[in-house]
Design a protein around this motif. Structure first.
Motif, short mmCIF file in Angstrom:
data_model
loop_
_atom_site.label_atom_id
_atom_site.label_comp_id
_atom_site.label_asym_id
_atom_site.label_seq_id
_atom_site.Cartn_x
_atom_site.Cartn_y
_atom_site.Cartn_z
N MET A 1 0.86 -1.17 0.00
CA MET A 1 0.00 0.00 0.00
C MET A 1 0.90 1.23 0.00
SD MET A 1 -2.95 1.23 2.74
CE MET A 1 -3.22 -0.40 3.27
N ALA A 2 0.60 2.17 -0.85
CA ALA A 2 1.39 3.40 -0.92
C ALA A 2 1.22 4.21 0.36
CB ALA A 2 0.95 4.22 -2.13
N THR A 3 2.23 5.01 0.66
CA THR A 3 2.22 5.78 1.90
C THR A 3 1.02 6.71 2.06
OG1 THR A 3 4.61 5.63 1.96
CG2 THR A 3 3.60 7.30 3.35
N PRO A 4 0.62 7.49 1.02
CA PRO A 4 -0.55 8.35 1.20
C PRO A 4 -1.83 7.55 1.48
CG PRO A 4 0.65 9.01 -0.76
CD PRO A 4 1.26 7.73 -0.27
N THR A 5 -1.98 6.42 0.79
CA THR A 5 -3.16 5.58 1.00
C THR A 5 -3.13 4.96 2.40
OG1 THR A 5 -3.13 5.07 -1.35
CG2 THR A 5 -4.51 3.71 0.03
N ARG A 6 -1.96 4.53 2.80
CA ARG A 6 -1.81 3.94 4.13
C ARG A 6 -2.14 4.95 5.22
NH1 ARG A 6 0.59 0.00 7.20
NH2 ARG A 6 1.78 0.69 9.01
N SER A 7 -1.66 6.17 5.05
CA SER A 7 -1.93 7.19 6.07
C SER A 7 -3.41 7.56 6.10
CB SER A 7 -1.06 8.42 5.85
OG SER A 7 -1.36 9.03 4.63
N ARG A 8 -4.08 7.56 4.94
CA ARG A 8 -5.52 7.82 4.91
C ARG A 8 -6.28 6.72 5.63
NH1 ARG A 8 -8.10 8.27 -0.49
NH2 ARG A 8 -9.97 8.52 0.74
N ALA A 9 -5.88 5.47 5.39
CA ALA A 9 -6.56 4.34 6.02
C ALA A 9 -6.36 4.37 7.54
CB ALA A 9 -6.04 3.02 5.45
N LEU A 10 -5.14 4.63 7.98
CA LEU A 10 -4.88 4.69 9.41
C LEU A 10 -5.59 5.87 10.06
CD1 LEU A 10 -1.10 3.75 9.51
CD2 LEU A 10 -3.05 2.36 10.22
N SER A 11 -5.65 6.98 9.35
CA SER A 11 -6.35 8.16 9.86
C SER A 11 -7.84 7.85 10.02
CB SER A 11 -6.14 9.33 8.91
OG SER A 11 -6.92 10.42 9.29
N LEU A 12 -8.42 7.17 9.03
CA LEU A 12 -9.83 6.80 9.11
C LEU A 12 -10.06 5.85 10.27
CD1 LEU A 12 -12.72 6.69 7.98
CD2 LEU A 12 -11.96 4.87 6.46
N TYR A 13 -9.17 4.88 10.46
CA TYR A 13 -9.30 3.92 11.56
C TYR A 13 -9.27 4.63 12.91
CZ TYR A 13 -8.46 -0.33 14.26
OH TYR A 13 -8.56 -1.36 15.16
N ARG A 14 -8.34 5.54 13.08
CA ARG A 14 -8.26 6.30 14.34
C ARG A 14 -9.52 7.15 14.54
NH1 ARG A 14 -2.79 6.80 12.75
NH2 ARG A 14 -3.25 8.78 11.75
N LYS A 15 -9.98 7.77 13.47
CA LYS A 15 -11.18 8.60 13.56
C LYS A 15 -12.40 7.76 13.98
CE LYS A 15 -13.07 10.47 9.75
NZ LYS A 15 -13.36 11.43 8.65
N LEU A 16 -12.52 6.55 13.44
CA LEU A 16 -13.64 5.69 13.79
C LEU A 16 -13.56 5.26 15.25
CD1 LEU A 16 -13.77 3.53 10.56
CD2 LEU A 16 -15.50 5.16 11.32
N LEU A 17 -12.37 4.89 15.71
CA LEU A 17 -12.24 4.47 17.11
C LEU A 17 -12.48 5.63 18.07
CD1 LEU A 17 -9.25 1.97 16.95
CD2 LEU A 17 -11.70 1.49 16.93
N ARG A 18 -12.02 6.83 17.71
CA ARG A 18 -12.28 8.00 18.56
C ARG A 18 -13.78 8.32 18.60
NH1 ARG A 18 -7.77 10.88 15.78
NH2 ARG A 18 -5.95 10.29 16.96
N SER A 19 -14.42 8.18 17.45
CA SER A 19 -15.85 8.49 17.41
C SER A 19 -16.65 7.51 18.26
CB SER A 19 -16.37 8.48 15.97
OG SER A 19 -16.42 7.18 15.45
N ALA A 20 -16.17 6.29 18.39
CA ALA A 20 -16.86 5.32 19.24
C ALA A 20 -16.83 5.77 20.70
CB ALA A 20 -16.21 3.94 19.11
N ARG A 21 -15.71 6.34 21.11
CA ARG A 21 -15.61 6.81 22.50
C ARG A 21 -16.53 7.99 22.77
NH1 ARG A 21 -9.56 6.09 22.14
NH2 ARG A 21 -9.59 8.23 21.43
N SER A 22 -16.72 8.85 21.78
CA SER A 22 -17.55 10.04 21.99
C SER A 22 -18.98 9.89 21.44
CB SER A 22 -16.87 11.26 21.35
OG SER A 22 -16.76 11.08 19.96
N TRP A 23 -19.35 8.68 21.04
CA TRP A 23 -20.67 8.45 20.46
C TRP A 23 -21.76 8.77 21.48
CZ3 TRP A 23 -22.37 8.01 15.75
CH2 TRP A 23 -23.66 7.56 15.53
#
Length: 104
Positions: A1-23
């Protein structure tokens, strides 16, 4: 996976986990968000086709936006017109997500 795509995927994953805490909903919905995020990211961790990876990231972003807009973390159900795929449920594989036209 290219670095920009990898960083987007990891960013999305972190955003989803953070949103679960503040849901704002009940604990069951928070657990659903975390479990669904983990399972889908683990399921897709070996994808190598750039187009498939982009499509998966886009689907995750759309699901995130829908969840926060409607305050419902579960996939949205859609009504189909008569004579479409929905009349034969075996042809429908998983939930169907609307992709906004500006992303197509």
């Amino acid at each position: 996976m290219a670095t920009p795509t990898r960083s987007r995927a990891l960013s999305l994953y972190r955003k989803l986990l953070r949103s679960a805490r503040s849901w704002p909903g009940p604990v069951e919905e928070k657990n659903y968000i975390m479990d669904e995020s983990r399972s889908l990211f683990r399921q897709n961790k070996n994808l190598s086709d750039k187009e498939t990876i982009e499509k998966s990231i886009q689907e995750g972003e759309i699901r995130y936006e829908y969840a926060w807009h409607y305050k419902i973390p579960y996939p949205r159900l859609h009504n189909f017109a008569t004579g479409t795929v929905a009349e034969n449920p075996s042809r429908v594989i998983g939930p169907v997500y609307e992709v906004p036209q500006e992303l197509v």
